[in-house]
Motif scaffolding. Structure first.
Motif, PDB file in Angstrom:
ATOM      1  N   TYR A  45       0.692  -2.514  -6.060  1.00 25.27           N
ATOM      2  CA  TYR A  45       0.647  -3.239  -4.784  1.00 25.27           C
ATOM      3  C   TYR A  45       1.834  -2.855  -3.909  1.00 25.27           C
ATOM      4  O   TYR A  45       1.674  -2.537  -2.724  1.00 25.27           O
ATOM      5  N   GLY A  46       3.031  -2.861  -4.485  1.00 22.32           N
ATOM      6  CA  GLY A  46       4.218  -2.510  -3.712  1.00 22.32           C
ATOM      7  C   GLY A  46       4.202  -1.069  -3.250  1.00 22.32           C
ATOM      8  O   GLY A  46       4.574  -0.761  -2.101  1.00 22.32           O
ATOM      9  N   PHE A  47       3.765  -0.168  -4.118  1.00 19.39           N
ATOM     10  CA  PHE A  47       3.713   1.248  -3.757  1.00 19.39           C
ATOM     11  C   PHE A  47       2.737   1.482  -2.612  1.00 19.39           C
ATOM     12  O   PHE A  47       3.040   2.228  -1.668  1.00 19.39           O
ATOM     13  N   VAL A  48       1.576   0.846  -2.676  1.00 21.65           N
ATOM     14  CA  VAL A  48       0.568   1.019  -1.619  1.00 21.65           C
ATOM     15  C   VAL A  48       1.082   0.468  -0.290  1.00 21.65           C
ATOM     16  O   VAL A  48       0.907   1.087   0.772  1.00 21.65           O
ATOM     17  N   LEU A  49       1.716  -0.701  -0.320  1.00 19.24           N
ATOM     18  CA  LEU A  49       2.252  -1.270   0.914  1.00 19.24           C
ATOM     19  C   LEU A  49       3.271  -0.339   1.552  1.00 19.24           C
ATOM     20  O   LEU A  49       3.262  -0.115   2.767  1.00 19.24           O
ATOM     21  N   SER A  50       4.173   0.193   0.728  1.00 17.71           N
ATOM     22  CA  SER A  50       5.211   1.077   1.258  1.00 17.71           C
ATOM     23  C   SER A  50       4.615   2.381   1.769  1.00 17.71           C
ATOM     24  O   SER A  50       4.973   2.852   2.854  1.00 17.71           O
ATOM     25  N   TRP A  51       3.712   2.966   1.009  1.00 25.03           N
ATOM     26  CA  TRP A  51       3.131   4.253   1.403  1.00 25.03           C
ATOM     27  C   TRP A  51       2.323   4.137   2.689  1.00 25.03           C
ATOM     28  O   TRP A  51       2.334   5.052   3.522  1.00 25.03           O
TER      29      TRP A  51
END
Length: 276
Positions: free
Chosen positions: A201-207
């Motif tokens: 979830y965090g990786f997708v938000l940042s990317w």
């Protein structure tokens, strides 16, 4: 045909229609990326290119610094996710295990802070980063992404930690573990699905972020992320849509790979975390 079979046929028809609606934009992006430059404005549009070409992909890698954009996006996404997970694990575990007055309110405060729109905090962040001379620096984007990844990650992990019996930690501490070592050796291994879901979830938000990246990095083209870089391909008088579609598909690949790698943990992690 019986009523049950009619219901099954209707259900499958609805599912197929929904899948077509969801997948068609991806297909159209791929179809456009294969179009020659002379066919981009063809009317009526064609749903399958008669003369597909990879010229757009070649131009993206030879004429545009997409490698630098991807590297910047990867650095920001990995760093902001790691920072957010470090803080979220400790905060979520503390809220879950420390039964003090107001602990539940603190958890709700974290969740409510995630509901704030990014446009509400972007100006205070910009002013702060300018004072610390971080505008145009990837570190500003890492810190900015951590501000909206951490609140929801804390809530998700707190819900998952609640599902792990405290007796396991008590037994570990009887055997000589400290609370921190019990967290590292007992709780975190059992929380792998929740950790994987929250990390993804965090990786997708940042990317996927564009607003923060466009605001904080616009002055330094060498620090652009892939989303800002692909958006810059739109020209004032002429736009090569095949290159934009090719760049967008390339930008999607890391998210798809991350999902495929963590997919087995994703469903169970989200379900357990959201049930609390």
């Amino acid at each position: 045909m019986t009523r049950g079979r009619w219901e099954t046929v209707i259900l499958y028809a609805v599912v197929i229609a929904v899948v077509i609606v969801l997948v068609f934009p991806l297909y159209w992006m791929f179809n456009t990326s294969l179009a020659p430059a002379t066919q981009l404005r063809r009317f009526p549009p064609v749903f399958a290119q008669p003369e597909p070409t990879l010229a757009a992909y070649e131009a993206i890698f030879t004429e545009r610094p997409i490698g630098v954009w991807l590297r910047n996006s990867a650095v920001v996404a990995l760093a902001s996710t790691a920072l957010s997970m470090f803080v979220s694990v400790l905060a979520g575990y503390s809220i879950s295990r420390i039964r003090a007055r107001g602990s539940q309110a603190i958890g709700l405060f974290f969740l409510m802070s995630r509901m704030l729109p990014s446009t509400l905090i972007i100006i205070p962040l910009f002013v702060s980063f300018r004072q610390f001379q971080l505008i145009g620096d990837l570190r500003s984007l890492v810190l900015a992404h951590a501000t909206f990844i951490t609140p929801f990650a804390v809530w998700m992990l707190k819900g998952y930690f609640d599902t792990i019996p405290m007796e396991l930690e008590d037994a570990a501490m009887i055997d000589g573990c400290t609370p921190l070592s019990a967290l590292l050796r007992v709780v975190l291994p059992l929380s792998a699905p929740g950790l994987a879901a929250t990390t993804l979830y965090g990786f997708v938000l940042s990317w996927n972020d564009f607003v923060f990246a466009r605001t904080f990095l616009v002055a330094n083209q060498n620090a652009w992320t892939v989303n800002v870089g692909v958006a810059s391909l739109k020209g004032e008088y002429l736009t090569e849509w095949n290159e934009i579609m090719a760049g967008s598909l390339i930008a999607m690949l890391p998210i798809v790979l991350a999902y495929l790698f963590l997919e087995r943990y994703l469903v169970s992690g989200l379900t357990a975390g959201s049930s609390k």
